[in-house]
Design a protein around this motif. Structure first.
Motif, PDB file in Angstrom:
ATOM      1  N   ALA A 109       6.829   3.171   1.155  1.00 45.03           N
ATOM      2  CA  ALA A 109       7.046   4.046   0.968  1.00 45.03           C
ATOM      3  C   ALA A 109       6.638   5.545   0.998  1.00 45.03           C
ATOM      4  O   ALA A 109       6.558   6.372   0.570  1.00 45.03           O
ATOM      5  N   ALA A 110       4.775   4.901   1.220  1.00 49.21           N
ATOM      6  CA  ALA A 110       4.102   6.257   0.996  1.00 49.21           C
ATOM      7  C   ALA A 110       4.205   6.957   2.017  1.00 49.21           C
ATOM      8  O   ALA A 110       3.877   8.051   2.522  1.00 49.21           O
ATOM      9  N   GLN A 111       4.199   5.359   3.332  1.00 46.92           N
ATOM     10  CA  GLN A 111       4.421   6.761   4.787  1.00 46.92           C
ATOM     11  C   GLN A 111       5.414   7.196   4.936  1.00 46.92           C
ATOM     12  O   GLN A 111       5.431   8.444   5.063  1.00 46.92           O
ATOM     13  N   ALA A 171       1.057  13.606  -0.868  1.00 51.34           N
ATOM     14  CA  ALA A 171       2.480  12.924  -0.865  1.00 51.34           C
ATOM     15  C   ALA A 171       2.384  11.127  -0.767  1.00 51.34           C
ATOM     16  O   ALA A 171       2.675  10.228  -1.740  1.00 51.34           O
ATOM     17  N   GLY A 172       1.546  11.050   0.196  1.00 55.14           N
ATOM     18  CA  GLY A 172       1.890   9.664   0.414  1.00 55.14           C
ATOM     19  C   GLY A 172       0.939   8.553  -0.661  1.00 55.14           C
ATOM     20  O   GLY A 172       0.724   7.698  -1.584  1.00 55.14           O
ATOM     21  N   ARG A 194       0.526   9.790  -3.576  1.00 53.28           N
ATOM     22  CA  ARG A 194       1.263  10.259  -5.806  1.00 53.28           C
ATOM     23  C   ARG A 194       2.111   8.709  -5.160  1.00 53.28           C
ATOM     24  O   ARG A 194       2.037   8.140  -6.497  1.00 53.28           O
ATOM     25  N   VAL A 195       2.657   8.062  -3.999  1.00 50.19           N
ATOM     26  CA  VAL A 195       3.732   7.133  -3.832  1.00 50.19           C
ATOM     27  C   VAL A 195       1.984   5.909  -4.789  1.00 50.19           C
ATOM     28  O   VAL A 195       2.982   4.634  -5.218  1.00 50.19           O
ATOM     29  N   ILE A 196       0.531   5.547  -3.837  1.00 51.76           N
ATOM     30  CA  ILE A 196       0.125   4.677  -3.456  1.00 51.76           C
ATOM     31  C   ILE A 196      -0.024   4.658  -5.495  1.00 51.76           C
ATOM     32  O   ILE A 196      -0.029   3.442  -5.931  1.00 51.76           O
ATOM     33  N   ALA A 197      -0.605   5.910  -5.689  1.00 51.15           N
ATOM     34  CA  ALA A 197      -0.897   5.851  -7.395  1.00 51.15           C
ATOM     35  C   ALA A 197      -0.374   5.174  -8.362  1.00 51.15           C
ATOM     36  O   ALA A 197      -0.026   4.350  -8.982  1.00 51.15           O
ATOM     37  N   GLU A 198       1.043   5.795  -8.233  1.00 47.71           N
ATOM     38  CA  GLU A 198       2.180   5.181  -8.792  1.00 47.71           C
ATOM     39  C   GLU A 198       2.257   3.697  -8.918  1.00 47.71           C
ATOM     40  O   GLU A 198       3.226   2.884  -9.956  1.00 47.71           O
ATOM     41  N   GLY A 199       2.843   4.176  -7.642  1.00 50.46           N
ATOM     42  CA  GLY A 199       2.510   2.089  -7.261  1.00 50.46           C
ATOM     43  C   GLY A 199       1.940   0.974  -8.181  1.00 50.46           C
ATOM     44  O   GLY A 199       2.415  -0.048  -9.002  1.00 50.46           O
ATOM     45  N   LEU A 200       0.270   1.381  -7.863  1.00 47.68           N
ATOM     46  CA  LEU A 200      -0.691   0.593  -8.203  1.00 47.68           C
ATOM     47  C   LEU A 200      -0.824   0.861 -10.389  1.00 47.68           C
ATOM     48  O   LEU A 200      -0.968  -0.702 -10.757  1.00 47.68           O
ATOM     49  N   PRO A 210      -1.121   5.728   5.193  1.00 48.52           N
ATOM     50  CA  PRO A 210      -1.827   5.148   4.685  1.00 48.52           C
ATOM     51  C   PRO A 210      -1.961   3.271   4.572  1.00 48.52           C
ATOM     52  O   PRO A 210      -1.874   2.606   5.398  1.00 48.52           O
ATOM     53  N   GLY A 211      -2.866   3.192   3.593  1.00 54.65           N
ATOM     54  CA  GLY A 211      -2.906   1.690   3.932  1.00 54.65           C
ATOM     55  C   GLY A 211      -3.798   1.556   2.666  1.00 54.65           C
ATOM     56  O   GLY A 211      -4.120   2.144   1.240  1.00 54.65           O
ATOM     57  N   LEU A 212      -3.653  -0.217   1.544  1.00 49.35           N
ATOM     58  CA  LEU A 212      -3.895  -0.005   0.889  1.00 49.35           C
ATOM     59  C   LEU A 212      -5.345  -1.415   1.109  1.00 49.35           C
ATOM     60  O   LEU A 212      -4.918  -2.196   2.350  1.00 49.35           O
ATOM     61  N   TYR A 213      -6.057  -1.827   0.897  1.00 49.57           N
ATOM     62  CA  TYR A 213      -6.912  -2.648   1.351  1.00 49.57           C
ATOM     63  C   TYR A 213      -7.753  -2.632   0.225  1.00 49.57           C
ATOM     64  O   TYR A 213      -8.673  -2.738  -1.013  1.00 49.57           O
TER      65      TYR A 213
END
Length: 456
Positions: A313-315, A334-335, A337-343, A399-402
């Motif tokens: 979704a971030a990508q 933009a990406g 914002r999606v990551i932060a909202e998801g977390l 984008p990534g999540l680690y």
């Protein structure tokens, strides 16, 4: 040892050459010219590139070296790749370009004459032993070089012997930040030929990812499955192009939380994910840069799917922000914002404000792509990182999540999961074209794609 022999790159284990052998080696060689029609790839576009550089530095002598060999160990050198600016200006990309130098000599108040100083093919006349004795440059050791006339026909440049250059004086990107920045900024927008080369690199990379999926059963059975994956992809890269554009990242399980994991010495576990970040570099030295995170079982677990779909979704948000005139940093913002909202929705963060999400993302979400995997890196911030996008630029969105295995801010089921999704895009008049779209990105698409390849 003769004076001529002392100038050669001769190893300590070489046998001495008798006068009789030297005379015998000097004769009875058939002519072996290069084909008259041979020209470097990009022959038709390099003059305009040199003209653009010339216009920026009227009256200045510009020196752009190909580079020198670097020792790997003792008398073994690393494989040579010419400097990207040299390749961009000359079209020459081979390993035989060691030590060569392009010089733009001022010619009148507003122009330059381009002269290529090179080490031409060594003669096979009496007394010249380089062609069969020199381990670094000799034709029988490292292959055929063009003579001066052949080099001029190949490149369209005036060519001169490297020995006549002496110690060059002038502006050199290795020591002149202004010239280095200019050479980067001139490459920010790709011409149509460059976009074709990048698409070719992406297409070969797609084939390499397919090879990897087909090889998963054998990789899973090997104690160093990550290296098996690396080897499979690298085979495709060498078979189709110059090799990989950067060290392949084949990171399974928690290794995916290490952004530049290139040890690739781990075992694969069917219950974990594989993060594969890899790109084929074409013979013209343009590289792809693609990442897919794949379930080694062929299907995502619920928690793996949860993480993956947030990154996707971030990508998607980042890609949607790409268009001419947009700030380069917009797609990253933009990406994120999606990551932060998801977390925040997961309860990992209290809210989506601020930059605390960076604990789990670590880096930016993309970069320019071209002759270098992180292309145009010497460009000034105002024309790149703080600049705006233009039609013809090629970049990655990644984008990534680690989620580190020892991070106590995370619930146990999330720890040790690393996901990155990276694609290559070219900016168009109305937005961006996905160059790597042949590789699926959705959960369902990846599972179906892997299933088809593994069944085949």
């Amino acid at each position: 040892m003769t004076d001529a022999s002392s100038r050669l790159n001769i190893g300590s284990h070489d046998l001495p050459v008798s006068p009789e052998l030297s005379r015998f080696m000097a004769g009875n060689w058939a002519p072996s010219p290069l084909p008259d029609a041979a020209r470097v790839p990009g022959y038709d576009v390099t003059p305009a590139r040199r003209a653009r550089l010339s216009a920026l530095f009227p009256g200045e002598r510009l020196i752009v070296p190909a580079g020198e060999l670097k020792v790997r160990s003792n008398d073994c050198d690393h494989r040579f790749r010419p400097h990207s600016a040299y390749a961009w200006l000359t079209g020459l990309t081979g390993e035989d370009q060691v030590g060569h130098v392009l010089v733009l000599e001022p010619a009148g108040p507003h122009g330059h004459e381009a002269v290529l100083y090179l080490r031409p093919r060594s003669a096979r006349t009496d007394g010249n032993e380089e062609f069969y004795r020199d381990r670094r440059y000799g034709e029988f050791w490292v292959g055929r070089r063009p003579d001066l006339a052949e080099a001029e026909r190949l490149t369209g440049l005036r060519c001169a012997h490297l020995d006549t250059l002496g110690t060059p004086e002038g502006r050199n990107p290795a020591t002149d930040p202004e010239l280095a920045a200019a050479l980067s900024e001139l490459r920010l927008v790709k011409d149509a030929w460059e976009v074709e080369q990048l698409q070719l690199a992406v297409d070969h990379t797609t084939a390499g990812f397919e090879d990897v999926v087909r090889a998963l059963p054998r990789a899973l059975a090997h104690p160093r499955g990550e290296r098996w994956i690396e080897g499979v992809f690298d085979l495709r890269a060498r078979a189709e192009g110059n090799g990989t554009g950067y060290d392949t990242i084949a990171a399974s399980g928690a290794h995916a939380c290490v952004l530049h994991w290139i040890r690739n010495d781990g075992r694969l576990d069917r219950d974990e994910l594989l993060l594969l970040d890899a790109g084929v570099e074409t013979d013209t030295l343009y590289t792809a840069d693609v990442t897919r995170t794949l379930p080694l079982s062929g299907r995502f677990s619920p928690v793996q799917k949860q993480v993956y779909e947030l990154v996707l979704a971030a990508q998607e948000a980042g890609i949607a922000a790409l268009r001419p005139g947009a700030s380069f940093r917009d797609f990253h913002r933009a990406g994120m914002r999606v990551i932060a909202e998801g977390l925040a929705e997961w309860g990992v963060l209290k809210d989506a404000q601020g930059d605390l999400h960076r604990r789990y993302t670590l880096c930016s979400s993309g970069h320019m792509l071209g002759l270098d995997v992180h292309d145009c890196a010497k460009a000034r911030a105002g024309t790149y990182l703080d600049g705006v996008l233009e039609e013809g630029q090629v970049l990655t969105v990644e984008p990534g999540l680690y989620l580190q295995p020892d991070d106590e801010t995370l619930p146990p089921e999330l720890r040790g999961i690393g996901v990155r999704i990276e694609d290559d895009l070219v900016i168009t008049a109305t937005g961006a074209r996905l160059m790597s779209g042949a590789l699926p990105r959705t959960v369902a698409g990846i599972e179906e794609w892997m299933g088809t390849l593994l069944e085949g």
